[in-house]
Design an enzyme around this catalytic site. Structure first.
Site, PDB file in Angstrom:
ATOM      1  N   GLU A 318      57.827  52.447 -19.702  1.00 32.07           N
ATOM      2  CA  GLU A 318      59.049  52.228 -20.491  1.00 32.07           C
ATOM      3  C   GLU A 318      58.892  50.987 -21.352  1.00 32.07           C
ATOM      4  O   GLU A 318      59.831  50.194 -21.489  1.00 32.07           O
ATOM      5  CB  GLU A 318      60.272  52.094 -19.572  1.00 32.07           C
ATOM      6  CG  GLU A 318      60.461  53.310 -18.676  1.00 32.07           C
ATOM      7  CD  GLU A 318      61.787  53.286 -17.914  1.00 32.07           C
ATOM      8  OE1 GLU A 318      62.626  54.139 -18.185  1.00 32.07           O
ATOM      9  OE2 GLU A 318      61.945  52.399 -17.066  1.00 32.07           O
ATOM     10  N   CYS A 402      71.490  54.203 -17.819  1.00 29.72           N
ATOM     11  CA  CYS A 402      71.619  52.822 -18.271  1.00 29.72           C
ATOM     12  C   CYS A 402      72.036  52.719 -19.725  1.00 29.72           C
ATOM     13  O   CYS A 402      72.702  51.766 -20.123  1.00 29.72           O
ATOM     14  CB  CYS A 402      70.303  52.080 -18.055  1.00 29.72           C
ATOM     15  SG  CYS A 402      68.870  52.931 -18.720  1.00 29.72           S
TER      16      CYS A 402
END
Lengths: 638, 638
Positions: A318, A402
């Protein structure tokens, strides 16, 4: 007095700015009306609210809950914290009893869940109390605390209600007692940065310097040797060498932060760390920390940033990979990372008011961050590629949710990014029709912007001080803008106005009704990537003002990968009020490779024929709001 | 008599052709001197030979063996079979007592391992006798049998020794008793095709039609409903829906083979199946099977084949994906698949002698197959991408060591691909300096080729019949060749010679010493891919004759991705005797994007400057034989 010597500017409260524009106002409306209530519903659906009942037995971890099919996650406290924060920003603008009742209920549940020593992570309290603080590297406890702190500070600011804030203060006191360099303290810090910047917010909300000290401890301890993550792994009986991500670059803890000069690892973690570093550099006037921020900034912006302001190309970590590795179709470019980049850029502006930071803040805002939220406020992108064959679409929910509250909290508090102000100075970073109330030189000033920005470069500013007032108005001349004009009260300024670090500074005695008209020329432009960016070689992107454009399948009958844009083809922009909430499109005469004369051949010694193909580009941030289809930012140039 | 009506041609025995050229002869030498002994050593190292001791307890499966660190694999019998086959082809040319002793030892071990009912899979005999024939979908038993059959047939042909052949005949009889449509028989077939084409070889070696019948059964049963793999999964207590690869396209068993018209699934499996289909179509004059072969061929060559003759872009299924999905850097393009494609193309030539098949056979041979073996014969590619950033290199050994013996057996028996012959006709498919002994019209004929092909297009052929002999010599005019000339005994032919399906046919009474000179013009050419091939859009490849070229980092100081080839830049070819075993290179004046004036910018509104950059392209099949570095087949066109 040079700009560098002037007192630093501070962000204005987001509540000081009311948008009346066609870009942010509808998005703020969507966040209030759709995103915030929808996200709460989804948090309930998946069991987040139920999970706060820490004294009841937890459901088995392996069994998915509710219509979205996920299981309890260690980071749910953070999602609730971020939701509370986003919701609170809407409440700060307009109170809402039903919404407050929900947050009050959550606050009570958190307060009830809190242990007598102050510890407050609902996952570990309920499921694994004996594992508390045993794996800071992977288990997000301090990260969750950070988001709950931000939520508590925002809710307190909006409503004055202290239940959650007081709980978090007790928790922070527990954290401060647990971590530090003192005898018997753990010299730990979180694998996922976040609490550092949250503690700065808590300091600013309470005036208690101990929170700033704790933030500084977490930042300074990071990466010190012997490495805390090694030590705690051994204490768990784990081999540090078997770490999934192999390198502590993943969490920017591979070296002391003051020695870092490459943006590495998980992109969101990096942005949150650098934001905290910038906060501390500003608060402490810390030259070394400022220098590290500047080096990291130059590395990101010069070698590792997508044109959209997206960042972190790789799904595997990520995060970041190698210099100039910016693949388009597989770009991860998480919405949270672009949001975090806006946070960082905004904080850099308060170390030094330099248009370079505002340029990138604006770039990420209008492109790689705004893309994360659908125009309707109820669909989300987690990753934001710059090309798609047509298989990448917004989702309603995600196991790792998120991004939606992150983009929601940014948009809901966007007023705070418009302007920074000092004693006798106000710097306008963002242009948008809006009404802003400031206090300058001890007097109230209202500043109106009237503009169709970002679709047009003419900005009419009216300055209404309560009484005549001497102050400097700094107007940002964006980096993308190559020619502009300014008039003051309808006339060219008596003397040429200097542009200092990207801002036109007009220092005068302002009278009620004074006006400044700024005309930023905003042609559609071709943009090229550095030769080292393999994926963009031979390709061109279109920008107009701060907006990055893309082609969408919805506007083209020919598959996008067959379309080329000739070097010399004129480009024209047109505002289309009925399209995608009202956007300027960019049109041109493209060419398309013609497959019709290929017979059954897959290869041949003759180039493909090219046939005319009109192209229409739309703002990247609005893609995938219509029929699903292909998308491309970087077009082949003919 | 039209070509279609003439009796079919058959491949000449590979022992009839002796290469004296600079391309294949050194590779055959490397296979004999290096590859064959090295591969045996590695098979021993990893425990393959030891694993044949089926009556001793096996070592634990989880513990890696030997210096290469793998564990026993279910398909090791196949690797030994393929190695025996490759070694036998070298023995057919020149006997070697030491090598034979090794194979004799292996043959004895296999014979000793064989069960009394004929079953002979050493993995299942030793480790899981109760699981015999319980998972044809995944467990490779019939696949292993196929390779052992091919090895046994080859060793028998080379040496006359029957130990392994007899064992395999007993095994095949057991297989024939076990599988079929009769009462009490399993209606199964292998998830990994291979035994089908092996049974055709066994039929041809023994004359026993029952082996052909068994091959036909396996081919025809494939894909019938209810699906055997479903049935056997349920018998094992498994859910067929939980199949790893999800679709039986993976093993080309999603529908009856005669109904198939798309190349799908695992590429090597597909090539072996289609090879068997072509064999059976030729043996049985089966029009429906021939038609299916033709449809599959058109699909592969028209939509799913790399320029190199490589195939199967995806690592996930080691096979095919979607039409025109031909990524370069991530191309899987397994060496085995290109070798299998050569097998299939060769067999198609014996359904119908059409140059289209020979064109692709030659393409794969000189490029995507030959690339699998280093010039030294001791390093191997498993996957053959068409671009590399510099991180893809030849390996010494692989956990799944299928490719090295596959390319070795192809090269060792390559003589069989040069020419096909019928009663009064010989068709030369491949040009290379060589001496070939044929029997045509009852008489012996020696045909010499003298040429620098593939580096030069002039081919001097001398025909030496033992006595004057009427027959047709068919010379392939390659599809890549757009102009050519022929002389017979130094003079232009009295009448224009017709080219039929890619072959120039010269039917005459040949005298000893007759000569034919064929001049194929062989300029370096630019090749373009179909507009639907996204990855090659705006790119150009270089070919000269059958050779696909690439740029290598070793020849360029500038990173390859910065290099462009202008549309109009002249290309020149030059033979370089000292380079890569002697190759023709292709040179031209390229351009390179210049990063020197970019400062710290990552994006800018001005195109990169271009500076001159000479380029030198080398044959793709020879890449990664020098200093490790980047490689690219498809170049950006300027």
């Amino acid at each position: 007095m040079t700009d560098a010597k002037r007192p630093r500017l501070r962000a204005v409260p987001f509540t000081a700015v009311e948008f009346t524009d066609s870009f942010w106002q509808p998005r703020q409306h969507a966040v209030r009306q759709r995103t915030v209530p929808i996200l709460f519903g989804r948090c309930e659906d998946v069991g987040m609210v139920e999970s706060l009942a820490v004294d009841t037995p937890p459901p088995p971890l392996r069994i998915p809950i509710g219509p979205w099919g996920g299981t309890q996650q260690m980071f749910w406290d953070s999602d609730l914290g971020k939701w509370i924060e986003a919701a609170s920003y809407t409440l700060a603008v307009r109170r809402d009893a039903a919404l407050e009742a929900r947050i009050d209920d959550l606050a009570s549940r958190f307060a009830a869940a809190q242990r007598s020593d102050g510890y407050l992570n609902t996952y570990f309290i309920r499921r694994a109390p004996e594992k508390r603080w045993t794996n800071l590297r992977d288990w997000h406890e301090l990260y969750c605390a950070g988001h709950l702190i931000e939520g508590a500070v925002a809710y307190f600011a909006a409503t004055g209600k202290r239940t959650l804030l007081d709980a978090m203060i007790r928790y922070v006191d527990h954290i401060a007692a647990t971590f530090g360099t003192g005898t018997g303290q753990k010299r730990g810090y979180c694998g996922h940065e976040e609490i550092e910047l949250a503690l700065v917010k808590l300091y600013r909300a309470t005036g208690e310097r101990k929170y700033l000290d704790l933030a500084r401890y977490f930042v300074d301890e990071r990466g010190s040797q012997p490495h805390y993550f090694d030590l705690e792994a051994r204490r768990r009986g784990d081999d540090p060498a078997s770490y999934t991500f192999r390198t502590y670059e993943y969490s920017q803890s591979h070296k002391l932060v003051r020695d870092q000069d490459k943006v590495v690892g998980h992109a969101v973690r990096a942005m949150y760390l650098y934001s905290a570093m910038a906060d501390l550099a500003a608060e402490d006037d810390d030259a070394k920390l400022k220098h590290a921020c500047q080096l990291l900034w130059a590395d990101l912006v010069g070698k590792r940033l997508y044109l959209t302001g997206g960042l972190g190309p790789s799904e595997a970590n990520e995060g970041f990979t190698a210099d100039y590795d910016l693949p388009n179709e597989s770009a991860y470019a998480e919405t949270c990372a672009a949001v975090g980049f806006v946070f960082w850029a905004h904080r850099m502006l308060h170390i030094e008011c330099d248009g370079r930071y505002a340029d990138m803040m604006e770039r990420a805002l209008y492109n790689g961050a705004a893309s994360g939220l659908s125009l309707t406020g109820d669909r989300f992108f987690y990753d934001n590629p710059l090309a798609s064959k047509g298989d990448h679409h917004r989702w309603e929910w995600h196991d790792c949710p998120c991004c939606p509250p992150n983009i929601a909290r940014l948009i809901a508090s966007l007023g705070g990014y418009v302007c920074s102000a000092g004693e006798n100075e106000a710097a306008i970073h963002l242009y948008a029709s809006s009404k802003m109330r400031l206090s300058l030189g001890g007097g109230d000033v209202v500043i109106h912007q009237e503009t169709n920005y970002p679709w047009d470069g003419v900005i009419a500013i009216r300055i209404d001080p309560a009484s005549p007032q001497q102050f400097a108005l700094k107007l940002r001349i964006p980096g993308w803008c190559r020619s502009w004009r300014v008039t003051i009260n309808g006339a060219a300024p008596a003397q040429a106005q200097a542009v200092e670090r990207g801002y036109l500074r007009i220092d005068r005695l302002w009278q009620k009704g004074d006006s400044v008209r700024l005309e930023l020329d905003m042609p559609a432009e071709r943009i090229y990537a550095h030769p080292a960016v393999t994926e963009d070689s031979g390709r061109v992107a279109l920008m107009r003002g701060p907006i990055v454009y893309c082609l969408e399948g919805a506007d083209h009958r020919i598959p996008l990968h067959r379309i080329l844009l000739p070097r010399a083809a004129p480009l024209s922009a047109r505002f289309e009020a009925g399209l995608l909430g009202g956007v300027a499109t960019v049109a041109g005469e493209g060419l398309a490779m013609d497959p019709s004369d290929w017979g059954g051949a897959l290869y041949r010694p003759v180039e493909p024929n090219l046939v005319p193909c009109p192209i229409v580009a739309v703002p990247y941030c609005t893609w995938d709001n219509r029929a699903p289809g292909a998308m491309a930012v970087w077009l082949r140039e003919a």
